[in-house]
Design a protein around this motif. Structure first.
Motif, PDB file in Angstrom:
ATOM      1  N   PRO A  85     -10.325  -7.188 -32.620  1.00 42.37           N
ATOM      2  CA  PRO A  85      -9.897  -6.204 -33.624  1.00 42.37           C
ATOM      3  C   PRO A  85     -10.260  -4.766 -33.266  1.00 42.37           C
ATOM      4  O   PRO A  85      -9.521  -3.844 -33.610  1.00 42.37           O
ATOM      5  CB  PRO A  85     -10.647  -6.632 -34.891  1.00 42.37           C
ATOM      6  CG  PRO A  85     -10.957  -8.072 -34.697  1.00 42.37           C
ATOM      7  CD  PRO A  85     -11.190  -8.235 -33.216  1.00 42.37           C
ATOM      8  N   SER A  86     -11.382  -4.566 -32.576  1.00 46.67           N
ATOM      9  CA  SER A  86     -11.773  -3.196 -32.231  1.00 46.67           C
ATOM     10  C   SER A  86     -10.839  -2.624 -31.171  1.00 46.67           C
ATOM     11  O   SER A  86     -10.363  -1.490 -31.282  1.00 46.67           O
ATOM     12  CB  SER A  86     -13.223  -3.173 -31.742  1.00 46.67           C
ATOM     13  OG  SER A  86     -13.616  -1.871 -31.421  1.00 46.67           O
ATOM     14  N   LYS A  89      -7.542  -1.918 -32.960  1.00 45.90           N
ATOM     15  CA  LYS A  89      -7.515  -0.689 -33.761  1.00 45.90           C
ATOM     16  C   LYS A  89      -7.375   0.527 -32.860  1.00 45.90           C
ATOM     17  O   LYS A  89      -6.638   1.461 -33.166  1.00 45.90           O
ATOM     18  CB  LYS A  89      -8.762  -0.569 -34.637  1.00 45.90           C
ATOM     19  CG  LYS A  89      -8.583   0.503 -35.708  1.00 45.90           C
ATOM     20  CD  LYS A  89      -9.821   0.743 -36.521  1.00 45.90           C
ATOM     21  CE  LYS A  89     -10.607   1.905 -35.965  1.00 45.90           C
ATOM     22  NZ  LYS A  89     -11.744   2.296 -36.804  1.00 45.90           N
ATOM     23  N   ASN A  90      -8.088   0.516 -31.723  1.00 45.34           N
ATOM     24  CA  ASN A  90      -7.972   1.652 -30.810  1.00 45.34           C
ATOM     25  C   ASN A  90      -6.576   1.748 -30.205  1.00 45.34           C
ATOM     26  O   ASN A  90      -6.020   2.835 -30.066  1.00 45.34           O
ATOM     27  CB  ASN A  90      -9.023   1.553 -29.701  1.00 45.34           C
ATOM     28  CG  ASN A  90     -10.380   2.034 -30.169  1.00 45.34           C
ATOM     29  OD1 ASN A  90     -10.491   2.739 -31.169  1.00 45.34           O
ATOM     30  ND2 ASN A  90     -11.423   1.644 -29.471  1.00 45.34           N
ATOM     31  N   LYS A  92      -3.755   0.655 -31.544  1.00 45.09           N
ATOM     32  CA  LYS A  92      -2.762   1.033 -32.562  1.00 45.09           C
ATOM     33  C   LYS A  92      -2.966   2.472 -33.051  1.00 45.09           C
ATOM     34  O   LYS A  92      -1.999   3.189 -33.303  1.00 45.09           O
ATOM     35  CB  LYS A  92      -2.796   0.039 -33.731  1.00 45.09           C
ATOM     36  CG  LYS A  92      -2.239  -1.343 -33.325  1.00 45.09           C
ATOM     37  CD  LYS A  92      -2.050  -2.264 -34.506  1.00 45.09           C
ATOM     38  CE  LYS A  92      -0.920  -1.878 -35.408  1.00 45.09           C
ATOM     39  NZ  LYS A  92       0.329  -2.583 -35.114  1.00 45.09           N
ATOM     40  N   THR A  93      -4.234   2.884 -33.178  1.00 44.42           N
ATOM     41  CA  THR A  93      -4.498   4.265 -33.603  1.00 44.42           C
ATOM     42  C   THR A  93      -3.958   5.235 -32.558  1.00 44.42           C
ATOM     43  O   THR A  93      -3.332   6.248 -32.886  1.00 44.42           O
ATOM     44  CB  THR A  93      -6.014   4.491 -33.802  1.00 44.42           C
ATOM     45  OG1 THR A  93      -6.475   3.583 -34.788  1.00 44.42           O
ATOM     46  CG2 THR A  93      -6.313   5.904 -34.268  1.00 44.42           C
ATOM     47  N   SER A 123      -2.349  -8.171 -33.039  1.00 40.95           N
ATOM     48  CA  SER A 123      -3.443  -9.079 -32.714  1.00 40.95           C
ATOM     49  C   SER A 123      -2.837 -10.431 -32.366  1.00 40.95           C
ATOM     50  O   SER A 123      -1.724 -10.760 -32.800  1.00 40.95           O
ATOM     51  CB  SER A 123      -4.404  -9.223 -33.891  1.00 40.95           C
ATOM     52  OG  SER A 123      -3.758  -9.865 -34.963  1.00 40.95           O
ATOM     53  N   ILE A 157     -11.787  -4.556 -39.558  1.00 39.56           N
ATOM     54  CA  ILE A 157     -10.695  -3.736 -39.034  1.00 39.56           C
ATOM     55  C   ILE A 157      -9.509  -4.525 -38.498  1.00 39.56           C
ATOM     56  O   ILE A 157      -8.599  -3.936 -37.941  1.00 39.56           O
ATOM     57  CB  ILE A 157     -11.216  -2.735 -37.971  1.00 39.56           C
ATOM     58  CG1 ILE A 157     -12.002  -3.453 -36.887  1.00 39.56           C
ATOM     59  CG2 ILE A 157     -12.045  -1.653 -38.630  1.00 39.56           C
ATOM     60  CD1 ILE A 157     -12.524  -2.524 -35.791  1.00 39.56           C
ATOM     61  N   ARG A 160      -7.477  -3.197 -41.351  1.00 36.68           N
ATOM     62  CA  ARG A 160      -7.737  -1.873 -41.913  1.00 36.68           C
ATOM     63  C   ARG A 160      -7.848  -0.816 -40.817  1.00 36.68           C
ATOM     64  O   ARG A 160      -8.420  -1.113 -39.765  1.00 36.68           O
ATOM     65  CB  ARG A 160      -9.055  -1.889 -42.714  1.00 36.68           C
ATOM     66  CG  ARG A 160      -8.945  -2.669 -43.999  1.00 36.68           C
ATOM     67  CD  ARG A 160      -9.966  -2.204 -45.015  1.00 36.68           C
ATOM     68  NE  ARG A 160     -11.321  -2.491 -44.590  1.00 36.68           N
ATOM     69  CZ  ARG A 160     -12.144  -3.352 -45.223  1.00 36.68           C
ATOM     70  NH1 ARG A 160     -11.729  -4.014 -46.277  1.00 36.68           N
ATOM     71  NH2 ARG A 160     -13.363  -3.518 -44.794  1.00 36.68           N
ATOM     72  N   MET A 165      -2.742  -0.561 -39.156  1.00 31.95           N
ATOM     73  CA  MET A 165      -2.764  -1.951 -38.690  1.00 31.95           C
ATOM     74  C   MET A 165      -1.510  -2.724 -39.119  1.00 31.95           C
ATOM     75  O   MET A 165      -1.045  -3.609 -38.402  1.00 31.95           O
ATOM     76  CB  MET A 165      -4.028  -2.658 -39.182  1.00 31.95           C
ATOM     77  CG  MET A 165      -5.316  -1.966 -38.749  1.00 31.95           C
ATOM     78  SD  MET A 165      -5.373  -1.521 -36.999  1.00 31.95           S
ATOM     79  CE  MET A 165      -6.063  -3.006 -36.298  1.00 31.95           C
TER      80      MET A 165
ATOM     81  N   GLU B  77     -13.700   1.448 -42.127  1.00 35.06           N
ATOM     82  CA  GLU B  77     -12.401   1.871 -42.667  1.00 35.06           C
ATOM     83  C   GLU B  77     -12.178   1.502 -44.131  1.00 35.06           C
ATOM     84  O   GLU B  77     -11.057   1.586 -44.631  1.00 35.06           O
ATOM     85  CB  GLU B  77     -11.230   1.316 -41.820  1.00 35.06           C
ATOM     86  CG  GLU B  77     -11.277   1.720 -40.360  1.00 35.06           C
ATOM     87  CD  GLU B  77     -10.835   3.152 -40.111  1.00 35.06           C
ATOM     88  OE1 GLU B  77     -10.277   3.772 -41.017  1.00 35.06           O
ATOM     89  OE2 GLU B  77     -11.086   3.653 -38.992  1.00 35.06           O
ATOM     90  N   THR B  81      -9.195   3.099 -46.500  1.00 39.44           N
ATOM     91  CA  THR B  81      -8.279   2.139 -47.107  1.00 39.44           C
ATOM     92  C   THR B  81      -8.172   2.346 -48.623  1.00 39.44           C
ATOM     93  O   THR B  81      -7.098   2.206 -49.202  1.00 39.44           O
ATOM     94  CB  THR B  81      -8.770   0.705 -46.812  1.00 39.44           C
ATOM     95  OG1 THR B  81      -8.814   0.536 -45.401  1.00 39.44           O
ATOM     96  CG2 THR B  81      -7.861  -0.349 -47.433  1.00 39.44           C
TER      97      THR B  81
END
Lengths: 300, 184
Positions: A85-86, A89-90, A92-93, A123, A157, A160, A165, B77, B81
């Motif tokens: 997930p980390s 997130k990176n 996708k951000t 994911s 995350i 989130r 996400m 987050e 959110t």
């Protein structure tokens, strides 16, 4: 035709979460999801990079995205996927922020490559749940996880922030619940499914992590769970490898195995303890798995 | 009069800088407290996250940047959110950390040192070499007992590699770090 994805394993898959990476690859193979590892991928910088500088963070991610862009020129890719997930997130951000042309040209200057970043990024969990569907999973389960009472723990995350996400519900996600149900497990209601474990503060502020991860283990035990099922390498490590630290700090005596969902998918598909790398877990699941096998034997 | 009680320390440049770097409109925060209600690390903060937002709105640069809270934020987050006005609060926290490092106001040096050790490992190998990262963190902070209790278990489980996985394209990674530093 089976979908083919550029696979981003993430650094922890080479060490502390070897069993997550290995069981994820096995699960995808059985589900007919073809993975091609992004060649010579680099660390995305995780939280330290975005906490230190957004341009550095995006540039580290940008190199991986650029390599995946090149892969897509060679063959048709359905997107980029990662179990972590980390990393997700990176990825996708960064993709989101690259839509700003000024920022994109800065990133391209620092990376030294053009970065299109137009492949979808998901994911592994999202691809399995949304694209494969529950019927496929249920069919896969030749040895359903009957009698296993679990709480699903998504971590913060995976879902989130929802604007980035774009997967499931940010407060009450159900993907992992549904997946585990399809595999035959009994999924218990769990209010802390997206509550923070303390993440990377474990090294620097152990007090924060023993309190937050302790709360999650307390709630899992109170729910009557045999095990916690994780989808994040950092969460799994905090709950599993640090369970003794947590017990010491909180005067608790938890002994709850913390599986990766992909390990349980392997088990349900008839893979044994060895190929699902159950021996990598710090809190031994051996007694629990033996009792499940015995119950399954009685039922047969 | 100390700066913490002086109401006249409004630093307009600071407010502009946070807004520009975070791309957020800070005026939208009306102090509903949702971010704080959801924040899992509040118990360890000196200022809860809504008060950090208020300090930024009020241009109180020194208090905001020298707070412990910005270093203990776990980037979970939840605040972003749940903000009813779609403020990316976690991104504001990120930007405050960036600024605190630039201004030498870091209040949790161990956290900052861990990030430096982590990024040092990325620069050196291209990927995280966990054993090297821990050694570097310990040498930066002198915290020799950090997680030593976990080492035997991690080694027994084969979870700590003794060899770094250095990239073929490591020169490219070093180039990224060099060009990023030129920019700053």
């Amino acid at each position: 035709m089976s979908p083919c994805y550029a696979y981003y394993p993430g650094c922890s898959g080479l060490g502390t979460s070897l069993e997550y990476d290995t069981s994820t690859r096995a699960m995808c193979e059985r589900l007919g999801i073809e993975l091609v590892e992004i060649p010579d991928w680099n660390c995305c910088g995780s939280t330290p990079a975005h906490a230190v500088d957004h341009l550095l963070s995006a540039s580290l991610v940008g190199r991986n995205l650029a390599i995946a862009d090149n892969m897509a020129e060679e063959r048709e890719l359905a997107g980029i996927i990662t179990p972590c997930p980390s990393c997700l997130k990176n990825l996708k951000t960064t993709q989101h922020r690259l839509s700003n042309p000024e920022f994109r040209s800065e990133v391209e200057r620092v990376v030294g490559r053009t970065v299109r970043a137009d492949l979808p990024i998901k994911s592994v969990l999202q691809v399995v749940v949304e694209d494969m569907g529950m019927d496929v999973l249920a069919n896969l389960a030749s040895a359903p996880l009957k009698g296993l009472r679990v709480v699903p723990y998504y971590g913060c995350i995976m879902v989130r922030p929802p604007q980035i996400m774009q997967f499931d519900d940010p407060d009450n996600p159900m993907a992992l619940d549904n997946l585990l149900t399809a595999l035959g497990a009994e999924v218990l209601p769990f209010a802390l499914k997206t509550d923070c474990c303390g993440a990377s503060l474990a090294t620097t502020r152990q007090d924060v992590v023993t309190r937050l991860s302790g709360r999650i283990l307390d709630a899992a035990a109170a729910a009557g769970a045999d095990a916690v099922v994780a989808a994040c390498p950092m969460c799994q490590m905090n709950l599993d490898m640090r369970q003794a630290q947590i017990n010491r700090a909180n005067h608790s005596s938890h002994n709850i195995p913390v599986f990766y969902y992909s390990q349980l998918a392997g088990l349900a598909a008839g893979q044994g303890e060895v190929s699902t790398m159950m021996d990598k877990l710090c809190v031994s699941p051996r007694a629990l798995l033996a009792s499940l096998a015995a119950r399954a034997g009685e039922g047969a | 009069m100390s700066s913490s009680t002086n109401l006249n320390v409004y630093d307009a440049d600071f407010v502009d800088e946070v807004q520009r770097e975070s791309e957020q409109n800070l005026a939208l925060c009306y102090q509903c407290g949702n971010c704080t209600a959801g924040c899992p690390v509040s118990f360890a903060y000196d200022y809860p996250v809504n008060q950090i937002m208020r300090l930024v709105q009020a241009g109180r640069k020194k208090e905001a940047l020298s707070s412990h809270a910005i270093w203990l934020c776990a980037s979970c987050e939840t605040c972003t959110t749940r903000c009813p006005n779609d403020i990316d609060v976690a991104r504001v926290m990120d930007v405050l950390r960036h600024m605190a490092r630039r201004e030498n106001l870091v209040c949790e040096p161990a956290v900052s040192a861990f990030w430096d050790a982590f990024l040092g490992s990325v620069e050196k190998h291209g990927r995280i070499f966990e054993l090297g990262l821990m050694a570097s963190y310990v040498s930066k902070t002198g915290r020799v007992l950090t997680d030593v209790d976990l080492a035997p278990m991690a080694l027994r489980k084969g979870k700590l590699g003794f060899k770094a996985h250095t990239l073929k394209g490591i020169s490219e990674i070093r180039g990224i770090f060099d060009r990023y530093r030129e920019h700053n």
